[in-house]
Design a protein around this motif. Structure first.
Motif, PDB file in Angstrom:
ATOM      1  N   GLU A 172       0.833  -1.199   0.000  1.00 36.52           N
ATOM      2  CA  GLU A 172       0.000   0.000   0.000  1.00 36.52           C
ATOM      3  C   GLU A 172       0.869   1.250   0.000  1.00 36.52           C
ATOM      4  N   GLN A 199      -2.172   5.926   1.468  1.00 35.67           N
ATOM      5  CA  GLN A 199      -3.181   4.985   1.946  1.00 35.67           C
ATOM      6  C   GLN A 199      -2.911   4.562   3.382  1.00 35.67           C
ATOM      7  N   PRO A 236     -13.534  -1.722   1.128  1.00 33.43           N
ATOM      8  CA  PRO A 236     -12.985  -0.647   0.290  1.00 33.43           C
ATOM      9  C   PRO A 236     -13.550   0.737   0.569  1.00 33.43           C
ATOM     10  N   MET A 248     -10.845   3.232   1.582  1.00 36.67           N
ATOM     11  CA  MET A 248     -10.034   3.693   0.451  1.00 36.67           C
ATOM     12  C   MET A 248     -10.789   4.714  -0.389  1.00 36.67           C
ATOM     13  N   ARG A 271      -6.002  -5.462  -3.076  1.00 39.71           N
ATOM     14  CA  ARG A 271      -4.702  -4.813  -3.351  1.00 39.71           C
ATOM     15  C   ARG A 271      -4.687  -4.247  -4.778  1.00 39.71           C
ATOM     16  N   GLN A 277      -6.542  -1.102  -4.679  1.00 40.80           N
ATOM     17  CA  GLN A 277      -5.739  -0.078  -3.989  1.00 40.80           C
ATOM     18  C   GLN A 277      -4.655   0.480  -4.902  1.00 40.80           C
ATOM     19  N   GLU A 319      -4.568   4.344  -6.065  1.00 40.43           N
ATOM     20  CA  GLU A 319      -3.409   5.184  -5.740  1.00 40.43           C
ATOM     21  C   GLU A 319      -2.803   5.780  -7.005  1.00 40.43           C
TER      22      GLU A 319
END
Length: 436
Positions: free
Chosen positions: A108, A112, A167, A170, A355, A358, A362
């Motif tokens: 991450e 995050q 999620p 996030m 992941r 994520q 990002e």
């Protein structure tokens, strides 16, 4: 039934007796070092407060190293934020009198991980309030905060787990329970008609999904505060068996004082949460709950709510090749996602998918060169990320799906979402003023 009204000085007694399952792990063993993500919280004087794994009192030497690193940079008029060392990333969040640190090799990003530390900080504030914590450390710089938050570590632990699987953190958005708009409107009407003077917020929800929320027209509820409420329900089973009355600070609403929450499950998977600024209004809140339950049962709505809560978000889009998706309405700050398919039945596959989301999120939100569209072909799935002014879409497809097919299916998915939008999201949040 719990009818006790708590003052801030009583917080340490509220959830006493909790002992985390990993408390016995020795920091010198392989089991402790094998964890992919650690959280540490300490005071600015170096006093250990919380460790995600193991007993924080046994790793005081680690806490001392953290405090020394922070002090070294502070002595040079600087502030430490992140250290990258091989696979490990050390992220620091300095919120004097608290220091929060994450040590991670999960992949991450720094942003995050810092967001997750902010949630842990907010969780502590929800138990103590910022004013109380500041006052304590002004009087005693080396105060041991564990005495005040004792027993509430269960919610720090559950938050760490929830942030690894849900999620919404996030996305900075709330997931709504999928249900017909007509039913949601009827439920909101029943809830609104039961309003009483001390009531600030009235919420129906499952442990991770919002059913409906009524509020004053002048007061919205920030997604971060709702995430803390979800964590409150997810972190403990004690609320499932009785009426509860507990103080809670919602940091985004007001981090300086407590509100008081009446919590009661009115069905197996459906919880009612009534929030009042008046600590002596338990019986009024209980009366509101009774009126709402009677109204829902009279219309057959309670059984319907339980049925939809049990079914979850099926998301039957009818699009072959589409495995999963996250759709966020940026206008409503809400998101929807279907239940995971058979391709993600194992725990490792679920973690891999999160992941992937994520990494996509990002990369697309990076401060330098953010992206509006991202197409990624991986060994296990093909991913698409798409951001506009009104929505964000992250979708997972089979690994052999072509780029043109991904674009075609994504457009079909958007059409399906728009058609189902009023059942997937709360498009017009009702306020109490409507029911005057």
């Amino acid at each position: 039934m719990s009818t006790k009204s708590y003052d801030s000085d009583d917080i340490s007694d509220n959830y006493g007796g909790y002992k985390k399952h990993s408390a016995g792990e020795d920091h010198t063993t392989v089991a402790w070092t094998a964890h992919r993500k650690h959280f540490f919280i300490l005071s600015s004087a170096g006093k250990p407060i919380y460790a995600r794994y193991g007993d924080e009192s046994r790793i005081s030497s680690y806490m001392g190293v953290i405090q020394a690193l922070i002090s070294f940079f502070a002595d040079n008029d600087d502030s430490i934020r992140c250290i990258n060392a091989g696979q490990h990333r050390f992220v620091f969040l300095l919120k004097p009198p608290l220091y929060l640190v994450c040590v991670s090799r999960s992949g991450e990003s720094e942003t995050q991980l810092r967001d997750q530390l902010n949630y842990l900080y907010a969780q502590i504030i929800s138990v103590l309030t910022h004013s109380q914590m500041t006052r304590i450390f002004e009087q005693r710089n080396n105060f041991d905060l564990r005495g005040l938050i004792g027993g509430t570590e269960i919610f720090l632990d559950s938050l760490g787990k929830l942030m690894n699987s849900y999620p919404g953190f996030m996305l900075g958005a709330i997931q709504c329970l999928t249900m017909p708009k007509a039913l949601r409107d009827k439920v909101g009407t029943v809830l609104g008609r039961a309003k009483c003077k001390p009531l600030l917020y009235a919420i129906l929800l499952t442990p991770t999904q919002l059913i409906t929320l009524l509020r004053p027209r002048t007061h919205s509820m920030h997604p971060a505060d709702l995430h803390l409420i979800f964590n409150l329900l997810s972190g403990s089973t004690t609320f499932e068996s009785s009426e509860s009355w507990t103080p809670i600070c919602l940091p985004k609403f007001n981090n300086k004082s407590f509100l008081h929450a009446y919590i009661c499950y009115i069905a197996k998977r459906v919880c009612m949460l009534l929030i009042s600024p008046d600590k002596d209004s338990f019986f009024e809140m209980s009366s509101v709950k009774q009126k709402v339950v009677e109204g829902l049962e009279a219309g057959g709505m309670l059984a319907s709510l339980e049925s939809y809560a049990a079914a979850g978000s099926r998301g039957d889009t009818g699009i072959p090749g589409l495995r999963h998706f996250l759709y966020k309405s940026r206008t409503n700050v809400q998101f929807t996602m279907p239940e995971l398919t058979d391709a993600y039945s194992s725990l490792s596959a679920k973690k891999r998918l999160l992941r992937q989301y994520q990494h996509m999120h990002e990369r697309m939100h990076r401060k330098t060169r953010p992206l509006k569209l991202l197409y990624h072909v991986g060994e296990n799935e093909t991913m698409l990320g798409w951001i506009t002014n009104s929505f964000e879409l992250y979708a997972a497809f089979g690994p052999l799906v072509s780029k043109s097919a991904v674009v075609l299916m994504s457009n079909k998915l958007l059409k399906w979402i728009r058609k189902q939008e009023d059942s997937l999201l709360i498009l017009n949040s009702p306020s109490f003023e409507k029911f005057k």
